[in-house]
Design a protein around this motif. Structure first.
Motif, PDB file in Angstrom:
ATOM      1  N   GLY A   6       0.772  -1.234   0.000  1.00  0.00           N
ATOM      2  CA  GLY A   6       0.000   0.000   0.000  1.00  0.00           C
ATOM      3  C   GLY A   6       0.804   1.284   0.000  1.00  0.00           C
ATOM      4  N   THR A   7       2.133   1.212  -0.003  1.00  0.00           N
ATOM      5  CA  THR A   7       2.928   2.437   0.036  1.00  0.00           C
ATOM      6  C   THR A   7       2.670   3.328  -1.175  1.00  0.00           C
ATOM      7  OG1 THR A   7       4.675   1.293   1.264  1.00  0.00           O
ATOM      8  CG2 THR A   7       5.266   3.364   0.210  1.00  0.00           C
ATOM      9  N   SER A   8       2.780   2.771  -2.362  1.00  0.00           N
ATOM     10  CA  SER A   8       2.553   3.567  -3.567  1.00  0.00           C
ATOM     11  C   SER A   8       1.103   4.032  -3.650  1.00  0.00           C
ATOM     12  CB  SER A   8       2.942   2.789  -4.816  1.00  0.00           C
ATOM     13  OG  SER A   8       2.321   1.518  -4.830  1.00  0.00           O
ATOM     14  N   GLY A   9       0.177   3.182  -3.214  1.00  0.00           N
ATOM     15  CA  GLY A   9      -1.233   3.570  -3.210  1.00  0.00           C
ATOM     16  C   GLY A   9      -1.494   4.783  -2.328  1.00  0.00           C
ATOM     17  N   LEU A  10      -0.831   4.853  -1.185  1.00  0.00           N
ATOM     18  CA  LEU A  10      -0.972   6.017  -0.301  1.00  0.00           C
ATOM     19  C   LEU A  10      -0.545   7.291  -1.016  1.00  0.00           C
ATOM     20  CD1 LEU A  10       0.422   4.611   3.076  1.00  0.00           C
ATOM     21  CD2 LEU A  10      -1.958   5.210   2.602  1.00  0.00           C
ATOM     22  N   TYR A  11       0.558   7.217  -1.726  1.00  0.00           N
ATOM     23  CA  TYR A  11       1.033   8.395  -2.460  1.00  0.00           C
ATOM     24  C   TYR A  11       0.069   8.783  -3.577  1.00  0.00           C
ATOM     25  CZ  TYR A  11       5.656   8.755  -0.282  1.00  0.00           C
ATOM     26  OH  TYR A  11       6.698   8.970   0.596  1.00  0.00           O
ATOM     27  N   LEU A  12      -0.402   7.801  -4.326  1.00  0.00           N
ATOM     28  CA  LEU A  12      -1.332   8.095  -5.416  1.00  0.00           C
ATOM     29  C   LEU A  12      -2.622   8.712  -4.894  1.00  0.00           C
ATOM     30  CD1 LEU A  12      -0.734   4.811  -7.424  1.00  0.00           C
ATOM     31  CD2 LEU A  12      -0.211   7.118  -8.246  1.00  0.00           C
ATOM     32  N   LEU A  13      -3.184   8.110  -3.869  1.00  0.00           N
ATOM     33  CA  LEU A  13      -4.438   8.606  -3.308  1.00  0.00           C
ATOM     34  C   LEU A  13      -4.281  10.000  -2.717  1.00  0.00           C
ATOM     35  CD1 LEU A  13      -5.547   5.234  -1.759  1.00  0.00           C
ATOM     36  CD2 LEU A  13      -6.942   6.565  -3.366  1.00  0.00           C
ATOM     37  N   ALA A  14      -3.106  10.288  -2.161  1.00  0.00           N
ATOM     38  CA  ALA A  14      -2.870  11.616  -1.583  1.00  0.00           C
ATOM     39  C   ALA A  14      -2.888  12.708  -2.643  1.00  0.00           C
ATOM     40  CB  ALA A  14      -1.546  11.630  -0.836  1.00  0.00           C
ATOM     41  N   GLY A  15      -2.541  12.353  -3.881  1.00  0.00           N
ATOM     42  CA  GLY A  15      -2.557  13.334  -4.956  1.00  0.00           C
ATOM     43  C   GLY A  15      -3.871  13.421  -5.700  1.00  0.00           C
ATOM     44  N   MET A  16      -4.706  12.424  -5.551  1.00  0.00           N
ATOM     45  CA  MET A  16      -5.981  12.388  -6.270  1.00  0.00           C
ATOM     46  C   MET A  16      -7.041  13.222  -5.549  1.00  0.00           C
ATOM     47  SD  MET A  16      -5.821   8.269  -7.015  1.00  0.00           S
ATOM     48  CE  MET A  16      -7.462   8.119  -7.733  1.00  0.00           C
ATOM     49  N   PRO A  17      -8.036  13.740  -6.268  1.00  0.00           N
ATOM     50  CA  PRO A  17      -9.128  14.451  -5.603  1.00  0.00           C
ATOM     51  C   PRO A  17      -9.951  13.486  -4.756  1.00  0.00           C
ATOM     52  CG  PRO A  17      -9.608  14.157  -7.934  1.00  0.00           C
ATOM     53  CD  PRO A  17      -8.194  13.711  -7.733  1.00  0.00           C
ATOM     54  N   PRO A  18     -10.743  13.999  -3.813  1.00  0.00           N
ATOM     55  CA  PRO A  18     -11.508  13.125  -2.908  1.00  0.00           C
ATOM     56  C   PRO A  18     -12.430  12.146  -3.621  1.00  0.00           C
ATOM     57  CG  PRO A  18     -11.492  15.367  -2.080  1.00  0.00           C
ATOM     58  CD  PRO A  18     -10.877  15.418  -3.441  1.00  0.00           C
ATOM     59  N   SER A  19     -12.842  12.473  -4.839  1.00  0.00           N
ATOM     60  CA  SER A  19     -13.727  11.583  -5.589  1.00  0.00           C
ATOM     61  C   SER A  19     -12.969  10.536  -6.394  1.00  0.00           C
ATOM     62  CB  SER A  19     -14.610  12.400  -6.536  1.00  0.00           C
ATOM     63  OG  SER A  19     -13.793  13.132  -7.444  1.00  0.00           O
ATOM     64  N   GLY A  20     -11.643  10.622  -6.394  1.00  0.00           N
ATOM     65  CA  GLY A  20     -10.846   9.716  -7.208  1.00  0.00           C
ATOM     66  C   GLY A  20     -10.854   8.292  -6.682  1.00  0.00           C
ATOM     67  N   ILE A  21     -10.750   7.334  -7.599  1.00  0.00           N
ATOM     68  CA  ILE A  21     -10.758   5.905  -7.242  1.00  0.00           C
ATOM     69  C   ILE A  21      -9.493   5.233  -7.782  1.00  0.00           C
ATOM     70  CG2 ILE A  21     -11.918   3.688  -7.563  1.00  0.00           C
ATOM     71  CD1 ILE A  21     -14.560   5.198  -7.681  1.00  0.00           C
ATOM     72  N   LEU A  22      -8.828   4.512  -6.890  1.00  0.00           N
ATOM     73  CA  LEU A  22      -7.628   3.750  -7.234  1.00  0.00           C
ATOM     74  C   LEU A  22      -7.999   2.287  -7.435  1.00  0.00           C
ATOM     75  CD1 LEU A  22      -4.499   3.383  -7.446  1.00  0.00           C
ATOM     76  CD2 LEU A  22      -4.526   2.999  -4.962  1.00  0.00           C
ATOM     77  N   THR A  23      -7.737   1.762  -8.619  1.00  0.00           N
ATOM     78  CA  THR A  23      -7.892   0.336  -8.905  1.00  0.00           C
ATOM     79  C   THR A  23      -6.510  -0.298  -8.813  1.00  0.00           C
ATOM     80  OG1 THR A  23      -9.778   0.696 -10.380  1.00  0.00           O
ATOM     81  CG2 THR A  23      -8.569  -1.367 -10.631  1.00  0.00           C
ATOM     82  N   SER A  24      -6.348  -1.263  -7.907  1.00  0.00           N
ATOM     83  CA  SER A  24      -5.029  -1.846  -7.669  1.00  0.00           C
ATOM     84  C   SER A  24      -5.091  -3.362  -7.805  1.00  0.00           C
ATOM     85  CB  SER A  24      -4.532  -1.454  -6.268  1.00  0.00           C
ATOM     86  OG  SER A  24      -3.184  -1.824  -6.096  1.00  0.00           O
ATOM     87  N   ILE A  25      -4.145  -3.898  -8.560  1.00  0.00           N
ATOM     88  CA  ILE A  25      -4.133  -5.322  -8.906  1.00  0.00           C
ATOM     89  C   ILE A  25      -2.919  -5.989  -8.278  1.00  0.00           C
ATOM     90  CG2 ILE A  25      -4.122  -6.982 -10.803  1.00  0.00           C
ATOM     91  CD1 ILE A  25      -4.999  -4.544 -12.617  1.00  0.00           C
ATOM     92  N   ASP A  26      -3.140  -7.127  -7.635  1.00  0.00           N
ATOM     93  CA  ASP A  26      -2.018  -7.875  -7.073  1.00  0.00           C
ATOM     94  C   ASP A  26      -2.403  -9.351  -7.007  1.00  0.00           C
ATOM     95  OD1 ASP A  26       0.618  -6.794  -5.232  1.00  0.00           O
ATOM     96  OD2 ASP A  26       0.075  -8.904  -5.052  1.00  0.00           O
ATOM     97  N   VAL A  27      -1.413 -10.206  -7.154  1.00  0.00           N
ATOM     98  CA  VAL A  27      -1.658 -11.644  -7.157  1.00  0.00           C
ATOM     99  C   VAL A  27      -1.714 -12.219  -5.749  1.00  0.00           C
ATOM    100  CG1 VAL A  27       0.765 -12.363  -7.276  1.00  0.00           C
ATOM    101  CG2 VAL A  27      -1.004 -13.756  -8.391  1.00  0.00           C
ATOM    102  N   ALA A  28      -1.248 -11.457  -4.735  1.00  0.00           N
ATOM    103  CA  ALA A  28      -1.136 -11.984  -3.368  1.00  0.00           C
ATOM    104  C   ALA A  28      -2.158 -11.349  -2.437  1.00  0.00           C
ATOM    105  CB  ALA A  28       0.274 -11.756  -2.832  1.00  0.00           C
ATOM    106  N   SER A  29      -2.982 -12.172  -1.816  1.00  0.00           N
ATOM    107  CA  SER A  29      -4.009 -11.649  -0.915  1.00  0.00           C
ATOM    108  C   SER A  29      -3.402 -10.977   0.310  1.00  0.00           C
ATOM    109  CB  SER A  29      -4.949 -12.783  -0.476  1.00  0.00           C
ATOM    110  OG  SER A  29      -4.227 -13.804   0.197  1.00  0.00           O
ATOM    111  N   GLU A  30      -2.252 -11.483   0.793  1.00  0.00           N
ATOM    112  CA  GLU A  30      -1.642 -10.877   1.975  1.00  0.00           C
ATOM    113  C   GLU A  30      -1.138  -9.470   1.683  1.00  0.00           C
ATOM    114  OE1 GLU A  30       1.567 -13.755   0.331  1.00  0.00           O
ATOM    115  OE2 GLU A  30      -0.619 -13.631   0.483  1.00  0.00           O
ATOM    116  N   HIS A  31      -0.750  -9.204   0.448  1.00  0.00           N
ATOM    117  CA  HIS A  31      -0.348  -7.849   0.075  1.00  0.00           C
ATOM    118  C   HIS A  31      -1.551  -6.916   0.166  1.00  0.00           C
ATOM    119  CE1 HIS A  31       3.221  -9.421  -2.586  1.00  0.00           C
ATOM    120  NE2 HIS A  31       3.340  -9.720  -1.304  1.00  0.00           N
ATOM    121  N   GLN A  32      -2.676  -7.358  -0.355  1.00  0.00           N
ATOM    122  CA  GLN A  32      -3.835  -6.490  -0.355  1.00  0.00           C
ATOM    123  C   GLN A  32      -4.400  -6.292   1.051  1.00  0.00           C
ATOM    124  OE1 GLN A  32      -6.457  -7.749  -3.601  1.00  0.00           O
ATOM    125  NE2 GLN A  32      -5.258  -6.433  -4.943  1.00  0.00           N
TER     126      GLN A  32
END
Length: 210
Positions: free
Chosen positions: A64-90
């Protein structure tokens, strides 16, 4: 410490990380999914802000490190779609987002192989695509990423310097070759305007021409 390493440290620490980012980074290290550095993360936040990105795809959730940075720059209505093969990562990423006070409605976490998921995502619907996943598949991620970008959107690839291996002719493993290939493919793609930012392990950024 050499002058070069001191300068790199200065750049990477220019914008210090808060406790939420540091905790996410530590979880990523524990899980073996090394997150983007602070300098590269700041660049992602900058890009999301400059683009006013409301729809972002991340290939490789990590912890979630990169996701935190992306979401911090996006407007409040923005949605992050994130794909990962490992459930423990998510699971780790959800923990990071919750610690940052991010509403679950702002994230869409999809578990699965990126090359299985990406064909289902809409053409020309995304402002920003960030790639930090299985390195040998980077060239294939490019094909899908450009298709998904709106005109003026940006695609970014982490680790393109691959610890310096890209300039060592003796390094011929699949990951190193993929980093060389992605740099060449992006440079040769007439639809894109690229630049390599020497942040962390190298961030290749390319804007899709209008």
């Amino acid at each position: 410490m050499t002058p070069e390493s001191a300068l790199r440290e200065y750049v990477e620490q220019y914008l210090p990380e808060d406790d939420v980012h540091l905790a996410a980074r530590a979880r990523g290290q524990e899980l073996g999914c090394v997150p983007i550095g602070a300098g590269g993360g700041a660049a992602l936040r900058f890009l999301a802000t400059a683009l006013q990105a409301r729809a972002v795809v991340e290939i490789g959730t990590g912890a979630g490190t990169s996701g935190l940075y992306l979401l911090a720059g996006m407007p409040p209505s923005g949605i992050l779609t994130s794909i990962d093969v490992a459930s423990e990562h998510q699971r780790a990423a959800r923990e990071a987002y919750a610690a940052a006070g991010i509403s679950p409605s702002r994230t869409r976490l999809i578990m699965g192989k990126a090359l299985d998921v990406l064909p289902r995502l809409t053409d020309a619907a995304y402002d920003l695509v960030f790639v930090d996943a299985f390195k040998p598949e980077y060239p294939q991620y490019l094909q899908h990423g450009v298709r998904m970008l709106r005109p003026g959107g940006v695609i970014a690839f982490d680790n393109v310097l691959w610890h310096g291996a890209v300039v060592d002719p003796s390094k011929r493993d699949d990951s190193t070759q993929a980093m060389r290939d992605i740099a060449r493919l992006v440079k040769e793609d007439d639809r894109l305007v690229p630049v390599i930012l020497p942040l962390g392990d190298g961030l290749l950024v390319a804007a899709r021409r209008p």
